[in-house]
Design a protein around this motif. Structure first.
Motif, PDB file in Angstrom:
ATOM      1  N   ALA A 459       0.827  -1.220   0.116  1.00  0.00           N
ATOM      2  CA  ALA A 459       0.137  -0.263   0.064  1.00  0.00           C
ATOM      3  C   ALA A 459       1.032   1.391  -0.056  1.00  0.00           C
ATOM      4  O   ALA A 459       1.976   1.336   0.609  1.00  0.00           O
ATOM      5  CB  ALA A 459      -0.929   0.047   1.399  1.00  0.00           C
ATOM      6  N   LEU A 460       0.443   2.204  -0.685  1.00  0.00           N
ATOM      7  CA  LEU A 460       1.474   3.620  -0.976  1.00  0.00           C
ATOM      8  C   LEU A 460       0.508   4.743  -0.087  1.00  0.00           C
ATOM      9  O   LEU A 460      -0.798   4.580  -0.221  1.00  0.00           O
ATOM     10  CB  LEU A 460       1.459   3.848  -2.425  1.00  0.00           C
ATOM     11  CG  LEU A 460       2.247   3.106  -3.094  1.00  0.00           C
ATOM     12  CD1 LEU A 460       2.458   3.603  -4.626  1.00  0.00           C
ATOM     13  CD2 LEU A 460       3.601   2.508  -2.563  1.00  0.00           C
ATOM     14  N   GLU A 461       1.134   5.528   0.344  1.00  0.00           N
ATOM     15  CA  GLU A 461       0.431   6.689   1.236  1.00  0.00           C
ATOM     16  C   GLU A 461       1.403   8.180   0.518  1.00  0.00           C
ATOM     17  O   GLU A 461       2.602   7.994   0.878  1.00  0.00           O
ATOM     18  CB  GLU A 461       0.707   6.668   2.618  1.00  0.00           C
ATOM     19  CG  GLU A 461      -0.139   7.624   3.314  1.00  0.00           C
ATOM     20  CD  GLU A 461      -0.100   7.745   4.643  1.00  0.00           C
ATOM     21  OE1 GLU A 461      -0.645   8.499   5.513  1.00  0.00           O
ATOM     22  OE2 GLU A 461       0.459   6.602   5.311  1.00  0.00           O
ATOM     23  N   ASP A 462       0.607   8.831   0.117  1.00  0.00           N
ATOM     24  CA  ASP A 462       1.364  10.205  -0.212  1.00  0.00           C
ATOM     25  C   ASP A 462       1.182  11.087   0.904  1.00  0.00           C
ATOM     26  O   ASP A 462       0.202  11.452   1.170  1.00  0.00           O
ATOM     27  CB  ASP A 462       0.582  10.758  -1.654  1.00  0.00           C
ATOM     28  CG  ASP A 462       0.898   9.809  -2.826  1.00  0.00           C
ATOM     29  OD1 ASP A 462       1.831   9.671  -3.284  1.00  0.00           O
ATOM     30  OD2 ASP A 462      -0.151   9.696  -3.456  1.00  0.00           O
ATOM     31  N   THR A 463       2.322  11.424   1.488  1.00  0.00           N
ATOM     32  CA  THR A 463       2.472  12.407   2.403  1.00  0.00           C
ATOM     33  C   THR A 463       3.272  13.820   2.101  1.00  0.00           C
ATOM     34  O   THR A 463       3.879  13.691   1.032  1.00  0.00           O
ATOM     35  CB  THR A 463       2.949  11.913   3.808  1.00  0.00           C
ATOM     36  OG1 THR A 463       4.592  11.627   3.377  1.00  0.00           O
ATOM     37  CG2 THR A 463       2.406  10.398   4.105  1.00  0.00           C
ATOM     38  N   ARG A 464       3.312  14.742   2.883  1.00  0.00           N
ATOM     39  CA  ARG A 464       4.188  15.879   2.612  1.00  0.00           C
ATOM     40  C   ARG A 464       5.611  15.403   2.542  1.00  0.00           C
ATOM     41  O   ARG A 464       6.349  16.140   1.931  1.00  0.00           O
ATOM     42  CB  ARG A 464       3.840  16.865   3.800  1.00  0.00           C
ATOM     43  CG  ARG A 464       2.556  17.574   3.505  1.00  0.00           C
ATOM     44  CD  ARG A 464       2.510  18.730   4.910  1.00  0.00           C
ATOM     45  NE  ARG A 464       0.993  19.320   4.862  1.00  0.00           N
ATOM     46  CZ  ARG A 464       0.806  20.192   5.774  1.00  0.00           C
ATOM     47  NH1 ARG A 464       1.522  20.483   6.941  1.00  0.00           N
ATOM     48  NH2 ARG A 464      -0.632  20.707   5.816  1.00  0.00           N
ATOM     49  N   GLU A 465       5.817  14.381   3.551  1.00  0.00           N
ATOM     50  CA  GLU A 465       7.508  14.126   3.310  1.00  0.00           C
ATOM     51  C   GLU A 465       7.651  13.231   2.287  1.00  0.00           C
ATOM     52  O   GLU A 465       8.999  12.851   2.118  1.00  0.00           O
ATOM     53  CB  GLU A 465       7.557  13.432   4.531  1.00  0.00           C
ATOM     54  CG  GLU A 465       7.812  14.330   5.985  1.00  0.00           C
ATOM     55  CD  GLU A 465       6.138  14.588   6.504  1.00  0.00           C
ATOM     56  OE1 GLU A 465       5.162  13.697   6.273  1.00  0.00           O
ATOM     57  OE2 GLU A 465       6.104  15.769   6.846  1.00  0.00           O
ATOM     58  N   GLY A 466       6.935  12.719   1.301  1.00  0.00           N
ATOM     59  CA  GLY A 466       7.053  11.797   0.365  1.00  0.00           C
ATOM     60  C   GLY A 466       6.028  10.430   0.428  1.00  0.00           C
ATOM     61  O   GLY A 466       5.117  10.749   1.292  1.00  0.00           O
TER      62      GLY A 466
END
Length: 472
Positions: A459-466
Motif C-alpha cells: 500500500a502506498l501513502e502520499d504524504t508531505r514528506e514523500g
C-alpha cells in the motif's frame, strides 16, 4: 474508591490507608532534579517508584494532579546551606551559562524519563519562574516572626517551632543522612538548625543568577522553592509529597517548617520516600567521578526498561544493590517475559470472570504498600493460568498501564510483516516510476502502478514528506 490503598507514611512512621482531602482527587508533589548534571540511575529509582505510585492511583480510579519542580537555582553542594551553588558549579565545569546548563540537563532528564516510561508530571515548574512567590512567602514569615535577617541573609528561626524535627524525633543519626560533606558553620545563624530563605550578602559573590528583593539583590535558598511551587499549583492542602530518603532531612523537614508556619495549619498528610540504590561501594553519588546513567546502560547494550523491571522487582522502602550480573539476569527474564506475551493470540473473546480474578489480585498487590514485586508475580501467574490468550493479552495490556514495561512490544513487532531487500528494491523502483509518470501528468500510468503494487500486497501513502509504503 472501591480499592483501599495503603502505603508507608514517613510522617506518622506507619502504613496507613490513603484518604485524600477531596473525594476522588489527589494532589501530589514530587521533588524534581537539580539540573546541573545528568541524573544517575540512583536518582531515577525514586522517579520510577513515584511514577508507580501515581499510575497506581490512576489505575484504581483517582483523578491525580502531580506537580514537580526543576531546581535551577539555590541548591548548594551541601544541604546545610553551605558550599557552592550546584548550578554554578556545573556552569563552571562546562564553560556555559547557568541557564544553558539548566536547559541541557533538564532536556536530558526528561529524555531519560521517557526511556524509562516515567510519565511527565501534569505541571513542571522551574524555580527561576517563581521568584515573586518566594519573596512573598519570606515576607509573610518575617511578619509572623518565623524568620529573621542576619548578615544580609534571611533565615528561618526553628526555635519558634514546638516540633521542628517532625520526621526524625531528633535522631542524630537520621539527621546525618542529609549532610553530604563537611560544612562550615554559618555564624549568622542563631541556631545550627536554622536555614536560609534568601541569600544576599554572602560568600557567593560570583553567583550568576540574582534578583531584586526587599532585602537587597540576591537569590532564594533551596528549601523555599518546593513549598511555593506546590502551593501555587496545588493549593494550601496537599495529599502526597514524594522524594528520596536523603530529602527527609533537612529538605523536607524545612519544607514542613516554613509551609505550616506560613499557612497556620497542617500542609501535607502523606509523605512517600524511596530508599537508595547502592552499588558495592555504597550509595551512588555524582561526586565519585563516572556514575551510572541511562545512556551508559544503553551503551552497554541494555534496554532502559530492564532497569525499570529491576527496580519494580524490589520494594521501594528497601535499599537496592546494583550490579551488572543482576542486570544481566533481569535482562534475560525481561526478554523471556515479553516474548511469552508476544505469542498470545488476540482472537476469541475475553473471559470477564478470568479478567476480574487476576485484576483483583494485581490491584491488591499494588494497594499493599505498592508491592510491585507481588504485582509482577500476579502477571506471571496469570500467564500460566487456564484462561484464553485473549484474556491474558487484555490483562497484560491492563497491567502495563501501571508497570509500563512495554509488555506487548514483541507482539506488535511480530505483527509487522517482514520485508526482504529484493522486495524493497522493487517497490522503491516502482515509486520512482510512478513519480516520473505523475511529473509527466500521465496519471493513468501512476494509478496503474499503485494498483500493481496493491495486488502484490503493497500500500502506498502520499504524504508531505514523500511517498510511504507498507506491506499489508
Amino acid at each position: 474508591m472501591e480499592n483501599k490503598l495503603y502505603f508507608y507514611n514517613t510522617l506518622t512512621k506507619r502504613e496507613e490507608q490513603f484518604i485524600p482531602n477531596e473525594d476522588g482527587k489527589v494532589s501530589m508533589y514530587t521533588c524534581g532534579p537539580t539540573v546541573y548534571h545528568y541524573a544517575h540511575i540512583g536518582n531515577l529509582r525514586s522517579y520510577i517508584m513515584e511514577d508507580l505510585l501515581e499510575k497506581t492511583l490512576r489505575y484504581i480510579g483517582y483523578d491525580v494532579k502531580r506537580v514537580m519542580n526543576i531546581t535551577d537555582v539555590g541548591h548548594l553542594s551541601s544541604d546545610a546551606d553551605t558550599g557552592e551553588d550546584k548550578m554554578l558549579k556545573g556552569a563552571k565545569r562546562e564553560h556555559k551559562s547557568v541557564m544553558e546548563i539548566a536547559k541541557l540537563y533538564t532536556d536530558a532528564f526528561f529524555s531519560d524519563c521517557g526511556k524509562l516510561n516515567i510519565k511527565t508530571p501534569d505541571v513542571v515548574e522551574p524555580a527561576t519562574n517563581c521568584i515573586p512567590e518566594f519573596i512573598h512567602m519570606i515576607r509573610v514569615l518575617l511578619e509572623k516572626g518565623f524568620a529573621y535577617e542576619a548578615g544580609g541573609n534571611i533565615y528561618f528561626d526553628t526555635s519558634r517551632l514546638k516540633d521542628y524535627y517532625v520526621f526524625s524525633n531528633h535522631n542524630e543519626k537520621e539527621l546525618l543522612v542529609g549532610v553530604r560533606e563537611d560544612v562550615d558553620e554559618d555564624v549568622n545563624k542563631r541556631s545550627k538548625s536554622d536555614f536560609v530563605l534568601w541569600f544576599t550578602k554572602s560568600k557567593f559573590d560570583d553567583q550568576e543568577l540574582k534578583w531584586e528583593s526587599p532585602w537587597g539583590l540576591g537569590y532564594p535558598g533551596w528549601h523555599i522553592e518546593c513549598s511555593c511551587i506546590s502551593m501555587k499549583h496545588l493549593g494550601e492542602y496537599m495529599d502526597i509529597h514524594c522524594g528520596g530518603v536523603d530529602n527527609i532531612f533537612p529538605h523536607h523537614t524545612n519544607e514542613v517548617a516554613q509551609s505550616e508556619s506560613y499557612l497556620g495549619h497542617k500542609w501535607c498528610n502523606y509523605w512517600f520516600h524511596v530508599h537508595h540504590l547502592n552499588d558495592k561501594s555504597g550509595k551512588m553519588s555524582k561526586s565519585k567521578g563516572e556514575f551510572l546513567t541511562v545512556s551508559l546502560l544503553e551503551s552497554k547494550g541494555y534496554d532502559p526498561l530492564v532497569y525499570r523491571f529491576f527496580c519494580l522487582q524490589s520494594h521501594y522502602r528497601k535499599p537496592l544493590e546494583f550490579s551488572y550480573e543482576v542486570l544481566d539476569n533481569m535482562s534475560a527474564a525481561y526478554e523471556k517475559l515479553v516474548k511469552r506475551i508476544g505469542t498470545l493470540e488476540r482472537s476469541g473473546e475475553v473471559d470477564q470472570a478470568g479478567f476480574e480474578e487476576y485484576n483483583v489480585k494485581f490491584e491488591a498487590a499494588l494497594c499493599d504498600d505498592l508491592n510491585s514485586a507481588m504485582a509482577i508475580t500476579v502477571l506471571y501467574d496469570m500467564l500460566k493460568a487456564d484462561i484464553s490468550d485473549a484474556t491474558k493479552l487484555a490483562l497484560a495490556e491492563s497491567f502495563d498501564q501501571v508497570l509500563s514495561l512495554n509488555l506487548t512490544a514483541h507482539r506488535e513487532k511480530a505483527a509487522e510483516p517482514e520485508v526482504d531487500a529484493e522486495l524493497e528494491a522493487f517497490v522503491l523502483a516502482k515509486i520512482e516510476e510512478r513519480k516520473a509518470a505523475k511529473k509527466e501528468k500521465d496519471f493513468a500510468k501512476a494509478d496503474a502502478i499503485r494498483a500493481e503494487l496493491l495486488e502484490k500486497g503493497i500500500a502506498l501513502e502520499d504524504t508531505r514528506e514523500g511517498v510511504k509504503w507498507k506491506k499489508i
